[in-house]
Design an enzyme around this catalytic site. Structure first.
Site, PDB file in Angstrom:
ATOM      1  N   ASP A   1     -10.018  -0.325   3.610  1.00 58.57           N
ATOM      2  CA  ASP A   1      -8.848  -0.957   4.220  1.00 58.57           C
ATOM      3  C   ASP A   1      -9.165  -1.376   5.657  1.00 58.57           C
ATOM      4  O   ASP A   1      -9.922  -0.695   6.355  1.00 58.57           O
ATOM      5  CB  ASP A   1      -7.702   0.065   4.225  1.00 58.57           C
ATOM      6  CG  ASP A   1      -6.323  -0.555   4.388  1.00 58.57           C
ATOM      7  OD1 ASP A   1      -6.217  -1.617   5.011  1.00 58.57           O
ATOM      8  OD2 ASP A   1      -5.344   0.052   3.903  1.00 58.57           O
TER       9      ASP A   1
ATOM     10  N   ASP B   1      -6.970  -6.379   1.964  1.00 51.65           N
ATOM     11  CA  ASP B   1      -7.170  -6.822   3.341  1.00 51.65           C
ATOM     12  C   ASP B   1      -8.355  -6.117   4.004  1.00 51.65           C
ATOM     13  O   ASP B   1      -8.718  -6.437   5.144  1.00 51.65           O
ATOM     14  CB  ASP B   1      -5.888  -6.714   4.172  1.00 51.65           C
ATOM     15  CG  ASP B   1      -5.490  -5.287   4.560  1.00 51.65           C
ATOM     16  OD1 ASP B   1      -6.339  -4.400   4.639  1.00 51.65           O
ATOM     17  OD2 ASP B   1      -4.278  -5.071   4.809  1.00 51.65           O
TER      18      ASP B   1
ATOM     19  N   ASP C   1      -3.378   3.239   7.956  1.00 49.79           N
ATOM     20  CA  ASP C   1      -2.177   3.666   7.216  1.00 49.79           C
ATOM     21  C   ASP C   1      -1.848   5.133   7.482  1.00 49.79           C
ATOM     22  O   ASP C   1      -1.452   5.869   6.588  1.00 49.79           O
ATOM     23  CB  ASP C   1      -2.342   3.396   5.714  1.00 49.79           C
ATOM     24  CG  ASP C   1      -2.419   1.908   5.405  1.00 49.79           C
ATOM     25  OD1 ASP C   1      -2.008   1.105   6.257  1.00 49.79           O
ATOM     26  OD2 ASP C   1      -2.907   1.545   4.321  1.00 49.79           O
TER      27      ASP C   1
ATOM     28  N   ASP D   1      -7.452  -1.718  -0.529  1.00 51.94           N
ATOM     29  CA  ASP D   1      -6.542  -2.740  -0.024  1.00 51.94           C
ATOM     30  C   ASP D   1      -7.365  -4.014   0.133  1.00 51.94           C
ATOM     31  O   ASP D   1      -8.395  -4.015   0.805  1.00 51.94           O
ATOM     32  CB  ASP D   1      -5.984  -2.278   1.326  1.00 51.94           C
ATOM     33  CG  ASP D   1      -4.884  -3.181   1.863  1.00 51.94           C
ATOM     34  OD1 ASP D   1      -4.973  -4.402   1.664  1.00 51.94           O
ATOM     35  OD2 ASP D   1      -3.949  -2.655   2.507  1.00 51.94           O
TER      36      ASP D   1
ATOM     37  N   GLU E   1      -1.978  -4.819  -2.321  1.00 47.15           N
ATOM     38  CA  GLU E   1      -1.679  -5.849  -1.322  1.00 47.15           C
ATOM     39  C   GLU E   1      -2.103  -7.259  -1.722  1.00 47.15           C
ATOM     40  O   GLU E   1      -2.272  -8.127  -0.859  1.00 47.15           O
ATOM     41  CB  GLU E   1      -2.266  -5.476   0.048  1.00 47.15           C
ATOM     42  CG  GLU E   1      -1.677  -4.225   0.674  1.00 47.15           C
ATOM     43  CD  GLU E   1      -0.271  -4.400   1.259  1.00 47.15           C
ATOM     44  OE1 GLU E   1       0.247  -5.539   1.242  1.00 47.15           O
ATOM     45  OE2 GLU E   1       0.306  -3.392   1.715  1.00 47.15           O
TER      46      GLU E   1
ATOM     47  N   HIS F   1       0.803  -1.226   0.000  1.00 46.68           N
ATOM     48  CA  HIS F   1       0.000   0.000   0.000  1.00 46.68           C
ATOM     49  C   HIS F   1       0.834   1.275   0.000  1.00 46.68           C
ATOM     50  O   HIS F   1       0.296   2.366  -0.171  1.00 46.68           O
ATOM     51  CB  HIS F   1      -0.980   0.000   1.180  1.00 46.68           C
ATOM     52  CG  HIS F   1      -2.285   0.646   0.856  1.00 46.68           C
ATOM     53  ND1 HIS F   1      -3.444   0.432   1.563  1.00 46.68           N
ATOM     54  CD2 HIS F   1      -2.642   1.521  -0.133  1.00 46.68           C
ATOM     55  CE1 HIS F   1      -4.437   1.126   1.040  1.00 46.68           C
ATOM     56  NE2 HIS F   1      -3.967   1.798   0.019  1.00 46.68           N
TER      57      HIS F   1
ATOM     58  N   HIS G   1       4.420   0.965   4.239  1.00 46.10           N
ATOM     59  CA  HIS G   1       3.064   0.657   3.769  1.00 46.10           C
ATOM     60  C   HIS G   1       2.006   0.979   4.831  1.00 46.10           C
ATOM     61  O   HIS G   1       0.819   0.988   4.529  1.00 46.10           O
ATOM     62  CB  HIS G   1       2.945  -0.801   3.282  1.00 46.10           C
ATOM     63  CG  HIS G   1       2.806  -1.838   4.360  1.00 46.10           C
ATOM     64  ND1 HIS G   1       2.195  -3.056   4.130  1.00 46.10           N
ATOM     65  CD2 HIS G   1       3.209  -1.862   5.657  1.00 46.10           C
ATOM     66  CE1 HIS G   1       2.216  -3.780   5.249  1.00 46.10           C
ATOM     67  NE2 HIS G   1       2.838  -3.075   6.180  1.00 46.10           N
TER      68      HIS G   1
ATOM     69  N   HIS H   1      -6.843  -1.214   7.793  1.00 47.27           N
ATOM     70  CA  HIS H   1      -5.915  -0.365   8.536  1.00 47.27           C
ATOM     71  C   HIS H   1      -6.080   1.098   8.149  1.00 47.27           C
ATOM     72  O   HIS H   1      -6.590   1.411   7.067  1.00 47.27           O
ATOM     73  CB  HIS H   1      -4.472  -0.816   8.265  1.00 47.27           C
ATOM     74  CG  HIS H   1      -4.258  -2.284   8.467  1.00 47.27           C
ATOM     75  ND1 HIS H   1      -4.420  -3.206   7.447  1.00 47.27           N
ATOM     76  CD2 HIS H   1      -3.917  -2.992   9.570  1.00 47.27           C
ATOM     77  CE1 HIS H   1      -4.185  -4.422   7.921  1.00 47.27           C
ATOM     78  NE2 HIS H   1      -3.877  -4.324   9.192  1.00 47.27           N
TER      79      HIS H   1
END
Length: 299
Positions: free
Chosen positions: A122, A228, A126, A226, A271, A99, A139, A124
């Site tokens: 996402d 994830d 980030d 992303d 990702e 990412h 990332h 996360h």
């Protein structure tokens, strides 16, 4: 108006420690991206991959950031290519890579908009910096960098910063945030739909609110997705999976609603790590979500 798509591969794994994510663009192409999207555009041009090479891991002594100089160098190359694509009138679609590639994508895109919006799909945030990052992995920093927080080598890519205003960001699917990220989200007033909100409100309501807000406040919207963000049962081939994520069907609904709203002006899917995947399941999922984002219909 001719509908043109430009695909750019960014096979970079320099922003984190798990090898294999550099093969993400190849996995997505193997999953049939061109065949899937060809009926949805008048023209598709695949520019191939930005050259990254196989550099050794270098930890910056001052900042403790992993591969700082290399990430800055390669992100600059990506920013220049994305800028070129936007100027040509084509829609830029970037394939990651970890990412951290969003640093380059946003540097290339946002100079063309006064008030660029960003949907950060996402698990996360980030939003780490060198001071708050537990790992030094870049990332986990691209959104912070894009609002002007972080090392100057990263924040100044493209010769300007910030790339996006905090109030123009919406994070969807968050379920793993570091303490420093939580503080920054509150301090900057960044809008976040965690899994709690998605469960409670439903994805349709989350997307309605997101679209309404961004339509009123931005002149273009970048989607940074992303894989994830999805639950690992639907997208297992990612470096930092977090259980309890967005479902495959919820994600399709989100993409379909964004297409109907007509607000997305650039996108990246990141990702995808085929080494950690099951029969290329995650790359196939990414391509199917792209189909929905770009207007594929069942009937």
């Amino acid at each position: 108006m001719t509908r043109k798509l430009s695909i750019i591969g960014m096979p970079m794994d320099l922003g984190q420690m798990r090898r294999g994510v550099d093969m993400g663009p190849s996995a997505i192409r193997y999953a049939g991206i061109n065949e899937r999207l060809k009926p949805l555009f008048d023209e598709i041009h695949d520019w191939g991959d930005i050259p990254v090479g196989r550099p050794e891991v270098v930890i910056d002594k001052e900042s403790n950031l992993r591969n700082l100089d290399l990430v800055a160098e390669k992100s600059t190359l990506l920013a220049e290519k994305v800028d070129e694509v936007v100027q040509s009138g084509a829609f830029p679609l970037v394939l990651g890579g970890d990412h951290s590639i969003a640093i380059g994508t946003l540097a290339g895109v946002s100079k063309h908009y006064k008030d660029l919006g960003v949907i950060w799909y996402d698990a996360h945030g980030d939003l780490n910096t060198a001071e708050t990052s537990p790992s030094g992995n870049i990332h986990g920093m691209p959104l912070a960098v894009s609002i002007g927080l972080g090392h100057p080598l990263l924040t100044e890519i493209g010769g300007y910063n910030p790339k996006v205003k905090p109030e123009n960001i919406i994070i969807i699917g968050a379920r793993s945030l570091d303490d420093g990220e939580k503080e920054l989200i509150k301090e900057k007033g960044i809008k976040v739909y965690t899994m709690h909100e998605i469960d409670r409100l439903g994805m349709a309501k989350v997307m309605e609110e997101t679209i309404t807000y961004l339509k009123a406040n931005t002149d273009g919207v970048h989607l940074s997705l992303d894989l994830d963000g999805l639950d690992p049962s639907d997208a297992p081939g990612v470096g930092t999976p977090v259980i309890g994520g967005i479902s495959y069907r919820e994600s399709h609904l989100a993409m379909e609603m964004l297409e109907e709203a007509g607000i997305i002006t650039s996108a990246e899917f990141v990702e995808v790590n085929p080494i950690l995947d099951e029969k290329n399941k995650t790359a196939i999922c990414a391509v199917e979500l792209m189909g929905s984002l770009f207007g594929e219909k069942l009937l």
